[in-house]
Design a protein around this motif. Structure first.
Motif, PDB file in Angstrom:
ATOM      1  N   UNK A  58       0.830  -1.214   0.000  1.00 18.24           N
ATOM      2  CA  UNK A  58       0.000   0.000   0.000  1.00 18.24           C
ATOM      3  C   UNK A  58       0.861   1.259   0.000  1.00 18.24           C
ATOM      4  N   UNK A  59       1.993   1.243   0.714  1.00 17.44           N
ATOM      5  CA  UNK A  59       2.898   2.399   0.702  1.00 17.44           C
ATOM      6  C   UNK A  59       3.436   2.637  -0.707  1.00 17.44           C
ATOM      7  N   UNK A  60       3.784   1.564  -1.401  1.00 22.26           N
ATOM      8  CA  UNK A  60       4.261   1.683  -2.785  1.00 22.26           C
ATOM      9  C   UNK A  60       3.175   2.283  -3.676  1.00 22.26           C
ATOM     10  N   UNK A  61       1.950   1.801  -3.544  1.00 19.43           N
ATOM     11  CA  UNK A  61       0.852   2.291  -4.378  1.00 19.43           C
ATOM     12  C   UNK A  61       0.535   3.754  -4.076  1.00 19.43           C
ATOM     13  N   UNK A  62       0.571   4.124  -2.812  1.00 19.99           N
ATOM     14  CA  UNK A  62       0.312   5.508  -2.419  1.00 19.99           C
ATOM     15  C   UNK A  62       1.399   6.433  -2.956  1.00 19.99           C
ATOM     16  N   UNK A  63       2.651   5.999  -2.853  1.00 19.55           N
ATOM     17  CA  UNK A  63       3.766   6.815  -3.333  1.00 19.55           C
ATOM     18  C   UNK A  63       3.711   6.991  -4.845  1.00 19.55           C
ATOM     19  N   UNK A  64       3.420   5.912  -5.574  1.00 17.05           N
ATOM     20  CA  UNK A  64       3.303   6.013  -7.035  1.00 17.05           C
ATOM     21  C   UNK A  64       2.153   6.940  -7.412  1.00 17.05           C
ATOM     22  N   UNK A  86      -7.906   0.399  -1.668  1.00 14.68           N
ATOM     23  CA  UNK A  86      -7.116  -0.673  -2.273  1.00 14.68           C
ATOM     24  C   UNK A  86      -7.874  -1.989  -2.209  1.00 14.68           C
ATOM     25  N   UNK A  87      -7.893  -2.691  -3.337  1.00 12.02           N
ATOM     26  CA  UNK A  87      -8.412  -4.057  -3.400  1.00 12.02           C
ATOM     27  C   UNK A  87      -7.216  -4.977  -3.607  1.00 12.02           C
ATOM     28  N   UNK A  88      -7.027  -5.919  -2.676  1.00 11.61           N
ATOM     29  CA  UNK A  88      -5.959  -6.912  -2.809  1.00 11.61           C
ATOM     30  C   UNK A  88      -6.534  -8.147  -3.481  1.00 11.61           C
ATOM     31  N   UNK A  89      -5.857  -8.608  -4.539  1.00 12.01           N
ATOM     32  CA  UNK A  89      -6.344  -9.751  -5.305  1.00 12.01           C
ATOM     33  C   UNK A  89      -5.629 -11.048  -4.951  1.00 12.01           C
ATOM     34  N   UNK A  90      -4.339 -10.952  -4.676  1.00 12.14           N
ATOM     35  CA  UNK A  90      -3.547 -12.142  -4.362  1.00 12.14           C
ATOM     36  C   UNK A  90      -2.262 -11.695  -3.682  1.00 12.14           C
ATOM     37  N   UNK A 118      -0.718  -2.688  -8.807  1.00 11.66           N
ATOM     38  CA  UNK A 118       0.550  -3.268  -8.360  1.00 11.66           C
ATOM     39  C   UNK A 118       0.655  -4.692  -8.891  1.00 11.66           C
ATOM     40  N   UNK A 119       1.827  -5.012  -9.436  1.00 14.84           N
ATOM     41  CA  UNK A 119       2.068  -6.363  -9.952  1.00 14.84           C
ATOM     42  C   UNK A 119       3.442  -6.846  -9.488  1.00 14.84           C
ATOM     43  N   UNK A 120       3.606  -8.167  -9.520  1.00 15.63           N
ATOM     44  CA  UNK A 120       4.945  -8.720  -9.378  1.00 15.63           C
ATOM     45  C   UNK A 120       5.384  -9.054 -10.805  1.00 15.63           C
ATOM     46  N   UNK A 121       6.192 -10.090 -10.996  1.00 16.25           N
ATOM     47  CA  UNK A 121       6.650 -10.402 -12.358  1.00 16.25           C
ATOM     48  C   UNK A 121       5.529 -10.896 -13.265  1.00 16.25           C
ATOM     49  N   UNK A 122       4.430 -11.371 -12.678  1.00 18.66           N
ATOM     50  CA  UNK A 122       3.265 -11.813 -13.455  1.00 18.66           C
ATOM     51  C   UNK A 122       2.350 -10.606 -13.658  1.00 18.66           C
ATOM     52  N   UNK A 123       2.670  -9.800 -14.670  1.00 22.18           N
ATOM     53  CA  UNK A 123       1.922  -8.558 -14.904  1.00 22.18           C
ATOM     54  C   UNK A 123       0.482  -8.790 -15.354  1.00 22.18           C
ATOM     55  N   UNK A 124       0.152 -10.005 -15.785  1.00 20.55           N
ATOM     56  CA  UNK A 124      -1.215 -10.310 -16.226  1.00 20.55           C
ATOM     57  C   UNK A 124      -2.144 -10.531 -15.035  1.00 20.55           C
ATOM     58  N   UNK A 125      -1.573 -10.767 -13.864  1.00 23.60           N
ATOM     59  CA  UNK A 125      -2.378 -11.029 -12.662  1.00 23.60           C
ATOM     60  C   UNK A 125      -1.988 -10.028 -11.573  1.00 23.60           C
ATOM     61  N   UNK A 126      -2.678  -8.898 -11.479  1.00 18.52           N
ATOM     62  CA  UNK A 126      -2.313  -7.887 -10.488  1.00 18.52           C
ATOM     63  C   UNK A 126      -2.361  -8.426  -9.059  1.00 18.52           C
ATOM     64  N   UNK A 127      -1.491  -7.876  -8.241  1.00 18.58           N
ATOM     65  CA  UNK A 127      -1.489  -8.147  -6.811  1.00 18.58           C
ATOM     66  C   UNK A 127      -2.584  -7.310  -6.151  1.00 18.58           C
ATOM     67  N   UNK A 128      -2.717  -6.068  -6.596  1.00 17.03           N
ATOM     68  CA  UNK A 128      -3.703  -5.148  -6.028  1.00 17.03           C
ATOM     69  C   UNK A 128      -3.998  -4.027  -7.015  1.00 17.03           C
TER      70      UNK A 128
END
Length: 144
Positions: A58-64, A86-90, A118-128
């Motif tokens: 969430x801090x990363x998303x807020x800062x971006x 924020x909605x967390x998906x996984x 927000x994504x990790x290396x799997x950009x097709x499946x967002x983290x949040x």
């Protein structure tokens, strides 16, 4: 680098938690910001799984989001978060960096509206994903 981007970068880089979390700009300009945060075991929320704590995400998303507002062509002098939903998906995959991509998509006289994913290396499946509203503190004499 334009003055708007330089000011936005300096503003965000001055935030202690952004430095502590290792956030780095991937791109910045025209109301869009991409910021990455490396995986760091210090920020794990569940030692059994190695998953990064949602607070770091969430801090990363807020800062971006704030960076996207700061580099919008309307060029606010500063901004602050009014609301960030924020909605967390996984869970983010342990060991992978997390990247937040934010866009300031609408600006009124006093409020900017942002979407961020927000994504990790799997950009097709967002983290949040999130939407937010941010204050606009414009320089004296700036057009609205």
């Amino acid at each position: 680098m334009t003055d708007i981007i330089r000011i936005a970068r300096q503003f965000i880089e001055a935030i202690p938690h952004a430095r502590a979390l290792g956030m780095a700009f991937d791109s910045l300009g025209d109301g869009k910001a991409v910021i990455s945060m490396p995986y760091d075991p210090r920020f794990v929320g569940d030692p059994a799984t190695g998953v990064i704590h949602g607070g770091a995400v969430s801090a990363l998303m807020d800062t971006a989001s704030g960076a996207a507002v700061m580099c919008h062509p309307t060029a606010p002098a500063s901004t602050a978060t009014l609301d960030l939903r924020i909605d967390y998906f996984r869970a983010a995959t342990p060991g992978q960096a997390i990247t937040a991509r934010a866009e300031c998509y609408h600006v009124t006289r006093s409020v900017a509206f942002v979407r961020v994913t927000a994504t990790d290396e799997d950009e097709a499946r967002p983290v949040a994903a999130a939407t937010g509203a941010f204050t606009l503190d414009r320089p004296k004499g700036a057009a609205t």
